[in-house]
Design a protein around this motif. Structure first.
Motif, PDB file in Angstrom:
ATOM      1  N   SER A   6     -52.684 134.525  30.587  1.00  0.00           N
ATOM      2  CA  SER A   6     -52.330 135.889  30.177  1.00  0.00           C
ATOM      3  C   SER A   6     -52.947 136.860  31.170  1.00  0.00           C
ATOM      4  CB  SER A   6     -52.876 136.178  28.775  1.00  0.00           C
ATOM      5  OG  SER A   6     -52.821 137.573  28.521  1.00  0.00           O
ATOM      6  N   ALA A  32     -55.022 131.187  28.646  1.00  0.00           N
ATOM      7  CA  ALA A  32     -54.835 132.643  28.703  1.00  0.00           C
ATOM      8  C   ALA A  32     -56.123 133.376  29.052  1.00  0.00           C
ATOM      9  CB  ALA A  32     -54.301 133.138  27.361  1.00  0.00           C
ATOM     10  N   THR A  77     -47.995 135.091  25.745  1.00  0.00           N
ATOM     11  CA  THR A  77     -47.227 134.581  24.605  1.00  0.00           C
ATOM     12  C   THR A  77     -45.871 134.061  25.092  1.00  0.00           C
ATOM     13  OG1 THR A  77     -48.294 136.260  23.223  1.00  0.00           O
ATOM     14  CG2 THR A  77     -46.393 135.148  22.280  1.00  0.00           C
TER      15      THR A  77
END
Ligand SMILES: Cc1ncc(COP(=O)(O)O)c(C=O)c1O
Length: 294
Positions: free
Chosen positions: A165, A143, A39
């Protein structure tokens, strides 16, 4: 143990540098900055693109809320583009339609964030053509897709910037972490600056703009390096798990798997089925309602 013995436990150190180098080498990227989450990587990518309050940013609708959250952190609004049934990723035709109507109305979005859902790349040739035509910077939310490919290029490399991610459930995890990659050195230098409190490189403390505490720690980067060594092995295993479920459940009426798009190789991070409740004879909430599922 090296990370502990070296006493570098903070958000900088040799493990962080090596992790950035090794992820970039693995996917063929020019530069990367290791961060506290995916994020954070998406948020910084939007700040690098100077997304401001009141702007609009296009993004995929079938995905985690991270992209929409990152857009909201900038005070901008997400404009959702629906998915194609053939890839489950952003439909290039719908993107094109939206850009065309934005252009007619004279309100162009500041950027587009395109997800590679469940480890499968979106259809980038068509997406990029539309973005390039309207000069919209493309940010790839990779991600879930570390190690996946699109026409020979690794996921994360298909836009101006790519976000990974390393959260707890990802194919390579640092327990929590992320990385922003790009071939554009200035983008990564700006993201690095913002991620370390936006401190100017003076001996005294001077912070000319609003910064963030978004860096990955040296200890966690060491975990990431060990995980990264096994990425190829993990992808083989994930693809086998996907095959297993296709064989086990593919014969049930009303069960549909994410199609394998012909243009690339998914890392099969997550195997997901779409159920047509009527054909299948059961729905997701039945167990909750006390009914038997099958
Ligand atoms: C598609 C997608 N984008 C972004 C994120 C955000 O990553 P993180 O949880 O590391 O903030 C995730 C993970 O949850 C994700 O699956």
């Amino acid at each position: 143990m090296q990370a502990c013995d070296s006493n570098w436990i903070t958000t900088r150190g040799p493990q962080v540098d090596a992790f950035e180098r090794e992820v970039c080498a693995k996917v063929g990227a020019g530069r990367g900055v290791a961060l506290a989450s995916g994020t954070a990587a998406l948020h910084l990518s939007l700040l690098v693109m100077e997304v401001k309050p009141g702007d609009e940013v296009l993004c995929s609708d079938l995905t985690s809320p991270a992209a929409a959250n990152a857009i909201a952190y900038c005070g901008a609004s997400p404009v959702f583009i629906d998915s194609s049934p053939t890839t489950w990723n952003m439909d290039p035709g719908l993107l094109e339609e939206e850009l065309e109507s934005c252009s007619k109305e004279g309100r162009m979005p500041k950027a587009a964030i395109v997800v590679d859902l469940y480890g499968q790349c979106a259809d980038y040739d068509n997406i990029m053509e539309a973005c390039n035509r309207y000069e919209i910077p493309l940010i790839e939310d990779a991600a879930e897709a570390l190690g996946a490919t699109y026409k020979g290029s690794f996921a994360g490399r298909l836009g101006a910037m790519g976000a990974f991610s390393f959260g707890g459930n990802k194919i390579v995890t640092t327990s929590g972490g992320g990385m922003l990659i790009s071939d554009n050195e200035e983008y990564i230098a700006k993201a690095r600056f913002l991620s370390t409190g936006a401190r100017d490189p003076f001996l005294h403390y001077e912070h000319p703009s609003i910064g963030y505490n978004y860096r990955l720690s040296n200890l966690l980067a060491a975990v990431g390096r060990a995980q990264l060594e096994r990425l190829d092995e993990k992808i083989i295993r994930k693809r086998k798990i996907n095959e297993f479920y296709r064989k086990a459940l593919g014969g049930f009426p009303g069960v549909e798997f994410m199609p394998h798009a012909p243009y690339g190789r998914s890392n099969c991070w997550l195997t997901v089925i779409l159920i047509n409740c009527e054909e299948f004879g059961a729905e997701r909430e039945m167990e909750k309602k006390g009914e038997r599922l099958l």
